[in-house]
Design a protein around this motif. Structure first.
Motif, PDB file in Angstrom:
ATOM      1  N   ASP A  50      48.216  41.095  35.673  1.00  0.00           N
ATOM      2  CA  ASP A  50      49.612  41.544  35.570  1.00  0.00           C
ATOM      3  C   ASP A  50      50.277  41.707  36.934  1.00  0.00           C
ATOM      4  O   ASP A  50      51.436  42.105  37.003  1.00  0.00           O
ATOM      5  N   GLY A  51      49.531  41.434  38.007  1.00  0.00           N
ATOM      6  CA  GLY A  51      50.126  41.448  39.337  1.00  0.00           C
ATOM      7  C   GLY A  51      49.708  42.592  40.237  1.00  0.00           C
ATOM      8  O   GLY A  51      50.111  42.649  41.399  1.00  0.00           O
ATOM      9  N   MET A  52      48.886  43.506  39.736  1.00  0.00           N
ATOM     10  CA  MET A  52      48.416  44.598  40.588  1.00  0.00           C
ATOM     11  C   MET A  52      47.485  44.012  41.648  1.00  0.00           C
ATOM     12  O   MET A  52      46.704  43.106  41.352  1.00  0.00           O
ATOM     13  N   THR A  53      47.567  44.491  42.879  1.00  0.00           N
ATOM     14  CA  THR A  53      46.678  43.987  43.926  1.00  0.00           C
ATOM     15  C   THR A  53      45.242  44.406  43.643  1.00  0.00           C
ATOM     16  O   THR A  53      45.001  45.393  42.928  1.00  0.00           O
ATOM     17  N   ALA A  54      44.299  43.668  44.220  1.00  0.00           N
ATOM     18  CA  ALA A  54      42.883  44.003  44.039  1.00  0.00           C
ATOM     19  C   ALA A  54      42.606  45.409  44.562  1.00  0.00           C
ATOM     20  O   ALA A  54      41.845  46.172  43.958  1.00  0.00           O
ATOM     21  N   GLU A  55      43.241  45.770  45.679  1.00  0.00           N
ATOM     22  CA  GLU A  55      43.029  47.096  46.253  1.00  0.00           C
ATOM     23  C   GLU A  55      43.582  48.188  45.332  1.00  0.00           C
ATOM     24  O   GLU A  55      42.956  49.235  45.139  1.00  0.00           O
ATOM     25  N   ALA A  56      44.741  47.947  44.737  1.00  0.00           N
ATOM     26  CA  ALA A  56      45.316  48.915  43.803  1.00  0.00           C
ATOM     27  C   ALA A  56      44.432  49.051  42.562  1.00  0.00           C
ATOM     28  O   ALA A  56      44.236  50.164  42.053  1.00  0.00           O
ATOM     29  N   VAL A  57      43.882  47.950  42.097  1.00  0.00           N
ATOM     30  CA  VAL A  57      42.970  47.995  40.942  1.00  0.00           C
ATOM     31  C   VAL A  57      41.724  48.799  41.311  1.00  0.00           C
ATOM     32  O   VAL A  57      41.247  49.624  40.534  1.00  0.00           O
ATOM     33  N   SER A  70      35.750  47.178  48.347  1.00  0.00           N
ATOM     34  CA  SER A  70      36.759  46.109  48.414  1.00  0.00           C
ATOM     35  C   SER A  70      36.116  44.739  48.280  1.00  0.00           C
ATOM     36  O   SER A  70      36.604  43.874  47.544  1.00  0.00           O
ATOM     37  N   SER A  71      35.009  44.526  48.999  1.00  0.00           N
ATOM     38  CA  SER A  71      34.360  43.209  48.945  1.00  0.00           C
ATOM     39  C   SER A  71      33.787  42.932  47.556  1.00  0.00           C
ATOM     40  O   SER A  71      33.869  41.817  47.051  1.00  0.00           O
ATOM     41  N   ARG A  72      33.234  43.941  46.918  1.00  0.00           N
ATOM     42  CA  ARG A  72      32.677  43.767  45.564  1.00  0.00           C
ATOM     43  C   ARG A  72      33.788  43.492  44.557  1.00  0.00           C
ATOM     44  O   ARG A  72      33.634  42.687  43.652  1.00  0.00           O
ATOM     45  N   MET A  73      34.940  44.144  44.739  1.00  0.00           N
ATOM     46  CA  MET A  73      36.080  43.920  43.840  1.00  0.00           C
ATOM     47  C   MET A  73      36.492  42.455  43.890  1.00  0.00           C
ATOM     48  O   MET A  73      36.693  41.827  42.849  1.00  0.00           O
TER      49      MET A  73
END
Length: 125
Positions: A50-57, A70-73
């Motif tokens: 839906d457009g949320m950044t990986a960091e926000a998720v 962060s790297s695992r995400m």
């Protein structure tokens, strides 16, 4: 070799990715099932699509008790295993339908992937 044959049959070898757990059935066979973390990851894929950044998720997951680096995400969002398929170096360029349940549907996965082509994923679904 044995591992190649397992992959050809859609069976995962080794430790399953986060969100899955190996269960031993009464007849001794094993199957992968989605864990509580896997249910949260399913929602994470939707939020990313839906457009949320990986960091926000990642922060959203953390606020719900699911800690992911962060790297695992990034690895999670590019791992085709979560779609119910297996990609392996043992069978380069092939995508095998796995015997495990998907955490994310293929369309959602591809929607995320299409925005991040730098991953170098070369298997076609």
């Amino acid at each position: 070799n044995g591992m190649r044959k397992r992959v050809e049959k859609g069976l995962w070898g080794g430790m399953p990715p986060r969100g899955y757990k190996v269960f031993v059935l009464e007849d001794g066979t094993k199957e992968l099932r989605i864990t509580r973390d896997g249910e949260w990851l399913s929602e994470a894929f939707k939020k990313r699509s839906d457009g949320m950044t990986a960091e926000a998720v990642r922060h959203w997951l953390a606020s719900n008790g699911i800690m992911v680096s962060s790297s695992r995400m990034d690895e999670i969002f590019k791992n085709v295993f979560y779609t119910g398929y297996i990609s392996s170096r043992l069978l380069p360029g092939l995508l095998i339908e796995g015997k495990h349940p998907p955490i994310v549907d293929v369309d959602t996965f591809l929607a995320i992937y299409s925005r991040v082509k730098k991953w170098g994923f070369n298997t076609i679904i």
